[in-house]
Every structure is written in structure tokens, then in C-alpha cells.
Scaffold this motif. Structure first.
Motif, PDB file in Angstrom:
ATOM      1  N   LEU A 134       0.921  -1.383   0.120  1.00  7.65           N
ATOM      2  CA  LEU A 134      -0.202   0.156   0.070  1.00  7.65           C
ATOM      3  C   LEU A 134       0.753   1.632   0.200  1.00  7.65           C
ATOM      4  O   LEU A 134       0.562   2.663  -1.079  1.00  7.65           O
ATOM      5  CB  LEU A 134      -1.572  -0.318   1.032  1.00  7.65           C
ATOM      6  CG  LEU A 134      -1.784   1.391   0.956  1.00  7.65           C
ATOM      7  CD1 LEU A 134      -2.535   0.856   0.368  1.00  7.65           C
ATOM      8  CD2 LEU A 134      -2.143   1.127   2.421  1.00  7.65           C
ATOM      9  N   ILE A 135       2.239   1.092   0.655  1.00  9.41           N
ATOM     10  CA  ILE A 135       2.636   2.346   0.833  1.00  9.41           C
ATOM     11  C   ILE A 135       3.410   2.534  -0.847  1.00  9.41           C
ATOM     12  O   ILE A 135       3.933   3.574  -0.976  1.00  9.41           O
ATOM     13  CB  ILE A 135       4.134   2.257   1.807  1.00  9.41           C
ATOM     14  CG1 ILE A 135       3.109   2.691   3.369  1.00  9.41           C
ATOM     15  CG2 ILE A 135       5.020   2.924   1.888  1.00  9.41           C
ATOM     16  CD1 ILE A 135       4.296   2.072   4.518  1.00  9.41           C
ATOM     17  N   TRP A 138       0.172   4.203  -3.113  1.00  8.92           N
ATOM     18  CA  TRP A 138      -0.214   5.630  -2.876  1.00  8.92           C
ATOM     19  C   TRP A 138      -0.019   6.153  -4.041  1.00  8.92           C
ATOM     20  O   TRP A 138      -0.900   6.667  -4.027  1.00  8.92           O
ATOM     21  CB  TRP A 138       0.670   5.817  -0.921  1.00  8.92           C
ATOM     22  CG  TRP A 138      -0.388   6.646  -0.468  1.00  8.92           C
ATOM     23  CD1 TRP A 138      -0.233   8.079  -0.221  1.00  8.92           C
ATOM     24  CD2 TRP A 138      -2.099   6.564  -0.238  1.00  8.92           C
ATOM     25  NE1 TRP A 138      -1.344   8.539   0.558  1.00  8.92           N
ATOM     26  CE2 TRP A 138      -2.280   7.515   0.428  1.00  8.92           C
ATOM     27  CE3 TRP A 138      -2.505   5.376  -0.297  1.00  8.92           C
ATOM     28  CZ2 TRP A 138      -3.851   8.401   0.739  1.00  8.92           C
ATOM     29  CZ3 TRP A 138      -4.205   5.192   0.440  1.00  8.92           C
ATOM     30  CH2 TRP A 138      -4.269   6.611   1.182  1.00  8.92           C
ATOM     31  N   ASN A 142      -3.307   8.422  -5.121  1.00 11.02           N
ATOM     32  CA  ASN A 142      -3.665   9.384  -5.770  1.00 11.02           C
ATOM     33  C   ASN A 142      -3.618   9.807  -6.680  1.00 11.02           C
ATOM     34  O   ASN A 142      -3.366  11.617  -7.036  1.00 11.02           O
ATOM     35  CB  ASN A 142      -2.714  10.084  -4.016  1.00 11.02           C
ATOM     36  CG  ASN A 142      -2.578   9.574  -3.475  1.00 11.02           C
ATOM     37  OD1 ASN A 142      -3.849   9.681  -2.755  1.00 11.02           O
ATOM     38  ND2 ASN A 142      -1.903   9.813  -2.733  1.00 11.02           N
ATOM     39  N   GLN A 265       9.507   6.520   0.059  1.00  7.94           N
ATOM     40  CA  GLN A 265       8.207   6.009  -0.220  1.00  7.94           C
ATOM     41  C   GLN A 265       8.555   4.697  -0.613  1.00  7.94           C
ATOM     42  O   GLN A 265       8.023   3.362  -0.222  1.00  7.94           O
ATOM     43  CB  GLN A 265       7.440   6.891  -0.562  1.00  7.94           C
ATOM     44  CG  GLN A 265       5.569   5.784  -0.308  1.00  7.94           C
ATOM     45  CD  GLN A 265       4.706   6.713  -0.413  1.00  7.94           C
ATOM     46  OE1 GLN A 265       5.192   8.530  -0.996  1.00  7.94           O
ATOM     47  NE2 GLN A 265       3.843   5.951  -0.489  1.00  7.94           N
TER      48      GLN A 265
END
Length: 302
Positions: A134-135, A138, A142, A265
Motif C-alpha cells: 500500500l505504501i 499510494w 492518488n 517511499q
């Protein structure tokens, strides 16, 4: 058993698979179906020679369940095609990181399809791995990179899902079907299935693209041979963590060949996924449930 030799063969296999991925990414003008044809078709002669040298031709190609081989090959071919497609939309390191979800998905499918018992520690590891994915995803969710990157993410995750299903099928087949048959018929089926995409437009490769496509097939075939051979010298549970060395090659190739700079990230998410995967492998080994046959074929969808 000769564990050091097994580890060396695994690391060599991962290197070849990484080169294969870079070659496929560089040949992005070629339709995906055509790329799968070269990847699987050019690997076949290498695999046949290897099987012959091992004495597995033709006796080792005996099939007990045609249906099992067909289903496994179709799912594996879909995983390969979607993975190649995703390479066109996302940086190489990000693709590699997302693919690390495969062993995590295997735990989930093993519980659902094979009715294996999943304890709290493995559930926790799976949860950590999913958080890592998910990281990584992300920014794409978006739409920071646009719809193209979101599509690429969906392709890679679907490829990983298909790859994990294929490995579950292999695990179920391993008790009755030989490794030689599984490897050979997968490549053969993928080659034939790729021909069905001709109506969607194949192109004549340029001289450079011929080199890239044939190189992808040869390095992919060499990787299959090396990773399969490695399990003659060491247990799957010992070798599995070394497959994560692909992240190193993805970072190097992505930066120097494609000028792709990974984000903090993405690296943080990848670290979580890798830690979760290694923990799952360690836990399986501790419980004595690791099935070496699963590991022998874990790269045939690449």
C-alpha cells in the motif's frame, strides 16, 4: 547437499532474470504477445538441451494430468504477459518491489485453496507485507503519476496474483508431475498461446529489437535452468531469501539504463514487503512445511 553452490546458482539466476526484465522493458515498442513469444520460444531450445543433458528427455516429459498442466500454463502465461505489460508503465525498481507480494499471496491462496492452516504469526507477516504494498502504491492511488502509472500498478499486482496462483497449482502438482515436465510444458504452452495475439498486430523487430528479444528468451531460459538446478543442492527455504537480491539489480539497472531514481517511499514499502516475505519463509522452514517443489518452479512465469 551443497548449500553454497545452491546459493550461488540462485543468485546467478536472479541476475539473469533481472537482465531479462531490463531487455523486455527496453523493447517496449514490441507488442506484449510478441514479447512473450520470444521470451518463451527462445528459452525452449535452452531448456530442451538442459533436460537432455540431465537425462530427462523424453522420459521426464511424461504427463499424468493434461488438465493440470494446461491450467497452470495458462495462468502462468497470463502472469508473464501482464508483468511484461506493467514494465512499460512503471520504473523497474517499483515493478520489482510490487512483485515481492507474490509469496505473501501464496500464503493467502494456500489457506483458501489448499486448506493449509495459517497461524497468527504468518497472518501478521502478511498484514505487514500488504501495508508495504500500500505504501508503494499510494502515490499511484492518488494519481500523482497519472492514469498510466495506475494502470501499470494494476497490471503488476494482477501479474503477481496470477503468479501466486500458478505456484499454488505447481505445489498441488508436484507430488505427481516431474519438474522437467512442468518447466517444459509451461514454456511450450506460453509460446503457442502468444501466437493467438497476432491479430492484434505484431511488428517486425529492428536489428536492435531482435537482439533484445532473443536475449530476453535466452537469459530467461538460463535463469529457469539455474534456479531449478539450485534446488538440487539446497532447500527451498534456505534459498528463498536470496531471491530478494533482484531489488539490488533492479535499482542498478533502473538507474544506469533507464535513469529511474527510486523514491524513499517506494524503498520503505519495499523494505516492509521484503521483511514480511523473509519472515514467512523463515516461519515455514521452522515449521518444517516448506515444499521444495514449489521453489523449483517459482521463476517460470517471469
Amino acid at each position: 547437499m551443497r548449500p553454497l553452490l545452491g546459493i550461488s546458482l540462485t543468485l546467478s539466476a536472479i541476475f539473469f532474470f533481472s537482465i531479462m526484465g531490463a531487455l523486455v522493458k527496453a523493447a517496449d515498442r514490441i507488442p506484449v504477445g510478441e514479447t512473450v513469444f520470444f521470451r518463451a520460444g527462445c528459452a525452449l531450445p535452452v531448456i530442451v538441451i538442459w533436460l537432455w543433458m540431465r537425462g530427462d528427455m523424453p522420459g521426464g516429459l511424461k504427463v499424468l494430468s493434461v488438465k493440470s498442466h494446461a491450467v497452470r500454463a495458462i495462468v502462468g502465461s497470463a502472469a508473464m504477459g501482464l508483468g511484461f505489460l506493467g514494465l512499460r508503465y512503471l520504473p523497474l525498481p517499483e515493478v520489482t518491489a510490487l512483485r515481492f507480494i507474490t509469496p505473501i499471496l501464496i500464503v493467502i491462496f494456500a489457506a483458501l485453496l489448499l486448506k493449509e492452516r495459517v497461524r497468527l504469526l504468518r497472518i501478521s507477516a502478511v498484514s505487514v507485507g500488504l501495508v508495504g504494498v500500500l505504501i508503494i502504491m499510494w502515490p499511484r492511488l492518488n494519481l500523482e503519476g497519472g492514469e498510466r502509472e495506475l494502470i501499470g500498478t494494476a497490471m503488476i499486482l494482477t501479474s503477481a496474483l496470477m503468479a501466486s496462483l500458478a505456484q499454488i497449482f505447481v505445489k498441488a502438482m508436484a507430488a505427481k508431475e516431474s519438474t522437467a515436465a512442468i518447466v517444459f510444458y509451461f514454456s511450450g504452452t506460453a509460446t503457442v498461446l502468444s501466437l493467438l495475439t497476432i491479430p492484434w498486430g505484431w511488428v517486425w523487430p529492428t536489428p536492435l529489437e531482435w537482439v533484445l528479444l532473443v536475449g530476453a528468451g535466452l537469459t530467461g531460459g538460463a535463469g529457469q535452468i539455474l534456479v531449478t538446478s539450485s534446488y538440487r543442492y539446497a532447500d527451498a527455504s534456505l534459498l528463498a531469501p536470496y531471491t530478494y537480491s533482484s531489488m539490488i539489480w533492479a535499482l542498478v539497472l533502473g538507474y544506469f539504463v533507464f535513469a529511474e531514481v527510486p523514491t524513499v517511499q517506494m524503498l520503505a514499502g519495499a523494505a516492509l514487503v521484503i521483511c514480511a516475505g523473509i519472515f514467512i519463509v523463515w516461519r515455514e522452514r521452522k515449521l518444517g512445511k516448506t515444499n521444495a517443489a514449489e521453489g523449483k518452479i517459482n521463476a517460470t512465469m517471469r
